[in-house]
Design a protein around this motif. Structure first.
Motif, short mmCIF file in Angstrom:
data_model
loop_
_atom_site.label_atom_id
_atom_site.label_comp_id
_atom_site.label_asym_id
_atom_site.label_seq_id
_atom_site.Cartn_x
_atom_site.Cartn_y
_atom_site.Cartn_z
N ASN A 2 0.31 9.21 7.12
CA ASN A 2 -0.77 8.41 6.92
C ASN A 2 -0.34 6.58 5.92
O ASN A 2 -1.35 6.40 5.47
CB ASN A 2 -1.94 8.55 6.61
N CYS A 3 0.82 6.52 6.12
CA CYS A 3 1.26 5.99 5.19
C CYS A 3 0.96 4.04 6.04
O CYS A 3 1.12 4.18 7.29
CB CYS A 3 2.82 5.33 4.92
N SER A 4 0.33 3.86 5.09
CA SER A 4 0.09 2.06 5.05
C SER A 4 0.84 1.36 5.68
O SER A 4 0.95 0.09 6.79
CB SER A 4 -0.50 1.24 4.67
N GLY A 60 0.88 -1.38 0.05
CA GLY A 60 0.28 0.19 -0.41
C GLY A 60 0.62 1.36 -0.07
O GLY A 60 0.17 2.21 -0.49
N CYS A 61 1.97 0.93 0.18
CA CYS A 61 3.15 2.44 0.30
C CYS A 61 3.35 2.96 -0.99
O CYS A 61 4.40 1.73 -1.75
CB CYS A 61 3.52 1.87 0.84
N THR A 62 2.70 3.15 -1.87
CA THR A 62 3.29 3.65 -3.30
C THR A 62 3.88 4.58 -2.82
O THR A 62 4.01 5.66 -3.95
CB THR A 62 1.93 3.90 -4.46
N THR A 109 9.90 6.07 -1.60
CA THR A 109 9.44 5.45 -0.60
C THR A 109 9.72 5.25 0.56
O THR A 109 10.70 6.36 0.76
CB THR A 109 10.37 4.05 -1.43
N CYS A 110 8.55 5.50 1.45
CA CYS A 110 8.84 5.27 2.81
C CYS A 110 9.54 4.95 3.74
O CYS A 110 10.20 3.37 3.62
CB CYS A 110 7.58 5.45 3.61
N THR A 111 10.78 5.78 4.48
CA THR A 111 11.28 4.68 5.53
C THR A 111 11.15 4.77 6.64
O THR A 111 9.84 5.81 7.50
CB THR A 111 13.11 5.22 5.60
#
Ligand SMILES: [Zn+2]
Length: 300
Positions: free
Chosen positions: A232-234, A217-219, A223-225
């Protein structure tokens, strides 16, 4: 003679009436403009203070001042119209704004300008209640921010046969309800002090599916780390910090964030591997033990 005096009297009355009407006009026109300006200043001060407080929590005072100033400028204020103050003791950022407004009609009454001002202060506060928690509980064990932990979820030989799954939502709901709440977070409000029933059973499959869809779900780009993620990152799991289980229930003590690192292992000893992180969330604020969840509010 008599007639001239009457005419003079009429002229005076007309002048007075005009002055009164001008006065009313000035109150309506200039007053409206002053009110509008004040409203705009207030909302600019509010958002600047909130932005500053968010940065203060993670990057310190100098960065907080820079952030509050640039947000105020983005909302139409110039640097000389604002003053940003950081109060380290309360971890708050105060913004005062003022603007000289040129008046219209009131100028004819010898008032050419008026000073309009607004002030706001915002601070980080601990979260006492929130929505979006997942049906997992951890008993506190001196987690360190940035470190990797395994959250056990399968049923098994934990305390009271419990490994961490909770029965949020409709009590007695099945594994599909658990998977739904683990995937999307529970929409209901969870508050510190709530009693939550344990959920037993081996839910390795639903856990794996839910965590897998959270990873996918994190698109976000980039990219989130765990050090830099969208609020609100999944991949952020909001987990309940709870008391050790007693008679089939736990009591909520607070909220912890785990940034998902990888898919859970297989089998009935499944676990979720995540980094313990600080995070910002919408929620009710108050004085509570801090386990990583912060919310930002205007305090004046
Ligand atoms: Zn993300």
């Amino acid at each position: 003679m008599k007639r001239e005096r009457e005419q003079g009297g009429v002229a005076v009355i007309v002048l007075v009436a005009m002055a009164v009407m001008l006065g009313f006009g000035a109150v309506v026109v200039d007053g409206g403009m002053l009110y509008l300006t004040q409203t705009r200043l207030q909302s600019a001060a509010d958002v600047a203070a909130l932005a500053g407080a968010r940065v203060l929590a993670t990057q310190g005072a100098a960065a907080a001042v820079t952030q509050a100033t640039s947000v105020a400028q983005a909302n139409g204020l110039s640097a000389d119209q604002i003053e940003v103050t950081v109060h380290l003791a309360t971890q708050s950022v105060a913004v005062s704004a003022r603007r000289l407004v040129r008046l219209g009609l009131a100028r004819m009454l010898n008032h050419s300008e008026a000073l309009v001002g607004a002030s706001a202060a915002a601070a980080a506060q601990s979260v006492t209640a929130l929505r979006g928690a997942v049906p997992l509980g951890v008993v506190w064990r001196d987690f360190v921010f940035g470190q990797v932990y395994d959250l056990k979820v399968g049923g098994g030989a934990g305390e009271e046969g419990w490994y961490g799954a909770l029965d949020l939502g409709v009590h007695g709901g099945g594994a599909s309800e658990y998977r739904e709440h683990l995937t999307h977070g529970w929409a209901g409000l969870v508050s510190i002090g709530d009693d939550v029933p344990l959920k037993s059973g081996n839910m390795s499959g639903p856990t794996r599916q839910a965590i897998g869809s959270r990873l996918d779900g994190c698109t976000h780009v980039p990219t989130c780390t765990f050090t830099q993620f969208v609020p609100n990152c999944s991949r952020l799991l909001i987990v309940l910090v709870v008391t050790p289980p007693h008679n089939g229930v736990v009591e909520v003590l607070g909220f912890a964030g785990f940034f998902i690192e990888s898919l859970p292992g297989d089998g009935n000893q499944s676990f979720i591997r995540g980094r313990f992180v600080e995070f910002v969330v919408e929620g009710e604020a108050g004085s509570a033990s801090f386990y990583g969840a912060r919310t930002f509010n205007l305090i004046r």
